[in-house]
Write a protein that holds these residues in place. Structure first.
Motif, PDB file in Angstrom:
ATOM      1  N   PRO A 124       0.796  -1.240   0.000  1.00  0.00           N
ATOM      2  CA  PRO A 124       0.000   0.000   0.000  1.00  0.00           C
ATOM      3  C   PRO A 124       0.822   1.280   0.000  1.00  0.00           C
ATOM      4  N   ASN A 125       2.106   1.203   0.381  1.00  0.00           N
ATOM      5  CA  ASN A 125       2.856   2.451   0.546  1.00  0.00           C
ATOM      6  C   ASN A 125       4.292   2.281   0.062  1.00  0.00           C
ATOM      7  N   VAL A 126       4.517   2.592  -1.211  1.00  0.00           N
ATOM      8  CA  VAL A 126       5.849   2.561  -1.809  1.00  0.00           C
ATOM      9  C   VAL A 126       6.055   3.878  -2.550  1.00  0.00           C
ATOM     10  N   GLU A 127       7.239   4.442  -2.459  1.00  0.00           N
ATOM     11  CA  GLU A 127       7.502   5.709  -3.134  1.00  0.00           C
ATOM     12  C   GLU A 127       7.244   5.588  -4.630  1.00  0.00           C
ATOM     13  N   ALA A 128       6.656   6.635  -5.190  1.00  0.00           N
ATOM     14  CA  ALA A 128       6.244   6.606  -6.595  1.00  0.00           C
ATOM     15  C   ALA A 128       7.419   6.382  -7.537  1.00  0.00           C
ATOM     16  N   SER A 129       8.598   6.865  -7.170  1.00  0.00           N
ATOM     17  CA  SER A 129       9.753   6.738  -8.064  1.00  0.00           C
ATOM     18  C   SER A 129      10.156   5.284  -8.281  1.00  0.00           C
ATOM     19  N   HIS A 130       9.804   4.416  -7.346  1.00  0.00           N
ATOM     20  CA  HIS A 130      10.201   3.012  -7.467  1.00  0.00           C
ATOM     21  C   HIS A 130       9.221   2.199  -8.308  1.00  0.00           C
ATOM     22  N   VAL A 131       7.996   2.682  -8.462  1.00  0.00           N
ATOM     23  CA  VAL A 131       6.989   1.914  -9.189  1.00  0.00           C
ATOM     24  C   VAL A 131       7.392   1.729 -10.649  1.00  0.00           C
ATOM     25  N   SER A 132       7.847   2.800 -11.285  1.00  0.00           N
ATOM     26  CA  SER A 132       8.234   2.698 -12.697  1.00  0.00           C
ATOM     27  C   SER A 132       9.458   1.808 -12.879  1.00  0.00           C
ATOM     28  N   VAL A 133      10.383   1.845 -11.915  1.00  0.00           N
ATOM     29  CA  VAL A 133      11.575   0.995 -12.009  1.00  0.00           C
ATOM     30  C   VAL A 133      11.190  -0.474 -11.875  1.00  0.00           C
ATOM     31  N   ILE A 134      10.357  -0.777 -10.889  1.00  0.00           N
ATOM     32  CA  ILE A 134       9.906  -2.157 -10.702  1.00  0.00           C
ATOM     33  C   ILE A 134       9.112  -2.628 -11.912  1.00  0.00           C
ATOM     34  N   ARG A 135       8.389  -1.715 -12.548  1.00  0.00           N
ATOM     35  CA  ARG A 135       7.640  -2.090 -13.750  1.00  0.00           C
ATOM     36  C   ARG A 135       8.590  -2.538 -14.855  1.00  0.00           C
ATOM     37  N   ASP A 136       9.673  -1.793 -15.061  1.00  0.00           N
ATOM     38  CA  ASP A 136      10.639  -2.178 -16.094  1.00  0.00           C
ATOM     39  C   ASP A 136      11.263  -3.540 -15.791  1.00  0.00           C
ATOM     40  N   VAL A 137      11.558  -3.783 -14.519  1.00  0.00           N
ATOM     41  CA  VAL A 137      12.161  -5.066 -14.143  1.00  0.00           C
ATOM     42  C   VAL A 137      11.163  -6.204 -14.307  1.00  0.00           C
TER      43      VAL A 137
END
Length: 359
Positions: A124-137
């Motif tokens: 429920p609570n992860v910094e927005a900057s990490h979401v796009s990185v995890i998406r690429d991975v």
């Protein structure tokens, strides 16, 4: 900002637990992150993975919630033989005289997943900057679990479906491995270490108990029915002499107990706990062979009251684990026992009766 990783399995899942543990997902992400494409963005990827491994172990973070469809354990109809590189497991290694290497049988188990074959992992609570990185991975992951567990992954900030079964940390339920702080370093160290080096002192994961929010009325009791056969024909027992049926079946459960442990134990460290659980589930006895008070597998002789022979005689038996609930490990124990009991002969004081169990 929420983070949801969607895993759609393309051909079932062959892990030992259901739902797939968060540690399996994390290791799949690490494997993707160590491919050649990631070299130019290695630091950002590692930072995002370290944020993911700390979820639930640091302040203002939570363990992932899992949203998964129901799945049924597929009986292990085949075994594959793989080289055994361990010096400690099993304790007595058997050398293949023809090939000159150690080969150990591995039962091929798996899960048939209900549509839409998709498992969600939600934080429920992860910094927005990490979401796009995890998406690429995640989009470069090809399997979660074993190599044959092909899957398509994606990451988003949308919540999982509200009408699906949700798994959350609880005091009782299925034991799943979750990455903890340092898991990424352990994965890198395992990849870099030599086979002759000593085992690593840390595993990078921690066992957490998860339970689903499925309503009690919707929970299926692990049950299977076997017929009594002699020379290819159905045979019957007098319903007034139930011990003559229950006793031999209980003896067979004790006989297949070690084989169930062989199939489900993950390794030598997991074997003692699995042996104790299998004994409690199948026989209703504790480690000292004393009866337990908790629910265990029940043997239910079924008298014939319908069909061509409504004479009340016993021609089938049902085995039901009323204490299983949503515990996937207990369900796996019962379903594995079902496979192993098929075709076994009932014994009377150690002598064959000619009666075998079958469908």
């Amino acid at each position: 900002m929420p983070l949801a990783i969607r895993v759609q399995f393309l051909a079932g899942y062959s892990g030992r637990e259901w739902p797939p543990s968060p540690a399996r997902l994390f290791k799949a992400l690490v494997s993707s992150a160590r491919a050649g494409w990631s070299h130019s963005n290695r630091k950002a990827i590692d930072d995002s993975l370290r944020v993911l491994e700390r979820q639930g172990w640091t302040e203002d973070t939570t363990l992932p919630e899992i949203v998964a469809p129901r799945a049924t354990l597929r009986p292990p109809r085949q075994r594959r033989f793989v080289p055994n590189n361990s010096k400690n497991w099993p304790s007595e290694r058997k050398l293949n005289p023809e090939k000159g290497i150690d080969l150990e049988p591995e039962p091929m188990v798996g899960w048939d997943i209900e549509a839409p074959h998709t498992v969600w992992y939600w934080w429920p609570n992860v910094e927005a900057s990490h979401v796009s990185v995890i998406r690429d991975v995640s989009r470069r992951v090809v399997s979660v679990g074993k190599g044959e567990d092909l899957a398509v992954l994606d990451a988003t900030d949308a919540e999982p479906p509200a009408d699906a079964v949700r798994w959350q940390p609880a005091s009782s339920g299925a034991s799943l491995e979750v990455p903890e702080t340092g898991c990424l370093d352990v994965c890198d160290a395992v990849f870099a270490r030599d086979l002759n080096e000593l085992p690593l002192p840390a595993a990078g994961v921690r066992a957490v108990t998860y339970a689903s929010d499925a309503r009690a009325a919707d929970r299926e009791v692990s049950t299977f029915v076997l017929g009594l056969w002699r020379h290819g024909k159905r045979c019957s027992w007098d319903a007034r002499l139930l011990r003559q049926v229950v006793g031999p079946v209980r003896h067979l459960l004790d006989e297949v107990r070690a084989e169930v442990v062989d199939v489900l134990a993950r390794g030598p460290s997991d074997r003692p706990a699995m042996e104790a659980l299998v004994r409690r589930v199948l026989l209703g006895h504790d480690e000292s062979d004393k009866p337990i008070s908790e629910p265990h597998l029940a043997i239910l002789p079924l008298p014939s009251v319908l069909g061509p022979y409504p004479d009340g005689r016993v021609r089938r038996i049902a085995l039901a684990d009323f204490g299983g609930g949503d515990n996937s490990t207990r369900r796996a124990i019962v379903e594995t026992a079902q496979v192993l009991l098929h075709g076994r002969e009932l014994l009377d004081n150690g002598l064959g009766t000619g009666i075998v169990l079958g469908t």
